[in-house]
Scaffold this active site. Sequence first.
Site, PDB file in Angstrom:
ATOM      1  CB  THR A 231     -20.481 -62.974   3.506  1.00 59.35           C
ATOM      2  OG1 THR A 231     -20.918 -61.726   4.028  1.00 59.35           O
ATOM      3  CG2 THR A 231     -20.046 -62.790   2.069  1.00 59.35           C
TER       4      THR A 231
ATOM      5  CB  SER B  52     -21.977 -62.950  11.965  1.00 56.55           C
ATOM      6  OG  SER B  52     -21.172 -61.848  11.694  1.00 56.55           O
TER       7      SER B  52
ATOM      8  CB  THR C  92     -16.104 -62.367   8.391  1.00 56.46           C
ATOM      9  OG1 THR C  92     -16.656 -61.241   7.701  1.00 56.46           O
ATOM     10  CG2 THR C  92     -15.869 -63.520   7.438  1.00 56.46           C
ATOM     11  CG  ASP C  93     -19.706 -58.165   9.914  1.00 58.52           C
ATOM     12  OD1 ASP C  93     -18.686 -58.054   9.207  1.00 58.52           O
ATOM     13  OD2 ASP C  93     -20.814 -57.677   9.596  1.00 58.52           O
TER      14      ASP C  93
HETATM   15  N1  ASP Z   1     -21.977 -58.961   7.386  1.00 56.76           N
HETATM   16  C1  ASP Z   1     -21.549 -60.325   7.152  1.00 56.76           C
HETATM   17  C2  ASP Z   1     -21.788 -61.160   8.390  1.00 56.76           C
HETATM   18  O1  ASP Z   1     -20.988 -61.099   9.296  1.00 56.76           O
HETATM   19  C3  ASP Z   1     -20.124 -60.312   6.779  1.00 56.76           C
HETATM   20  C4  ASP Z   1     -19.518 -61.643   6.461  1.00 56.76           C
HETATM   21  O2  ASP Z   1     -20.091 -62.691   6.615  1.00 56.76           O
HETATM   22  O3  ASP Z   1     -18.378 -61.624   6.003  1.00 56.76           O
HETATM   23  O4  ASP Z   1     -22.758 -61.878   8.438  1.00 56.76           O
END
Ligand code: ASP
Length: 350
Positions: free
Chosen positions: A16, A60, A92-93
């Site tokens: 993200t 991710s 973050t995932d």
């Molecule tokens: N779905 C995103 C990822 O992990 C969420 C994020 O980056 O916060 O790529």
Amino acid sequence: MAYGENRVAVLGLGGTIATVPSADGTAVPALSPTELVSVVPGLAELGVTLETAEVRRLPSPSLGFADIEAVLAAARERIADGCVGVVVTQGTDSIEEVAYALDLRYDRPEPIVVTGAMRFPTEAGADGPANLLAAVSVAASPHARELGVLVTLADEIHAARYVRKTHPTSLTTFQSPDAGPLGYLVEGEPRLLGRIPARMVLPAARRATPPRVCLLQISLDDDGYLLDRIDKHVDGVVVAAFGGGNVPAALVPRLTELAETIPIVLSSRVGAGTVLATTYSYPGSAQDLLKQGLINAGFLHPLKARILLRGLLCVDADHDDIAAAFTAAGGCGNTAAWPWPQTATDALEH
Ligand code: ASP
């Protein structure tokens, strides 16, 4: 590439933090690390020379162990070339898993700091720039050395082995439920209040074929359907059990039989706290399962336990070494139980 006293490398994986949603409704990682650092207020004033490289541009959930090895190799290269620290930007995932996988393979004193963002760069109150600024400050800080891999978001500094994503949208989603943060960013400065008990690093993988380790969450009235199906198709299992490590009594014979052929690690699905080794003695209790040969994950969350078990199988660790490694990493006893050198940089073959 510029050279200066405090060189920090920023390695991009996507997520993200690098995602720009467009008018047609698409939202995929699109920004390079060079573009990310170019818009962070205050970064130029840190007195740090930045180098950037894009290792992957992925959401991710699509990252895998090969990508982790690639970013680890890039980080090692930059450190060997004189960088005082490395920042990894990613979605973050999967930060809680990627950061721990890196931590188990990274033995240098210079920090690797993983960060990301909960909001797109174009959103009001985007957190990516602040997180990146904080991560670079931590990566350049002499106080962050010898702490392995760190995760910095929302002005908190977490150890890779403890940190978890606890909410899908909250800006303060990253928490370390058992240990708390190791430190904070205060007025832009990293302040470290805690340390990790010991570095625990695995040697390089020996197996040509990566092991398959699955995570089996036990739920109410579980009749063992999934357990029967994974049987014989995996090299190891992490069981995320009820409460302090308990399962329905009906699953005990199958778990016992499986534990005779592959390592089965017992963890708690609760999300905090530890497996209880002596509290209950009923069939299916943690005490019963540990007597049947299951391995105690201690405080390690099931997701982290899976990363550790996979890493141990990659180096062909035997049952005793796996149990010793979980004793040390799970906080179940003496950290000296870790079967490999704990601090000496370069003691492990890369
Ligand atoms: N779905 C995103 C990822 O992990 C969420 C994020 O980056 O916060 O790529």
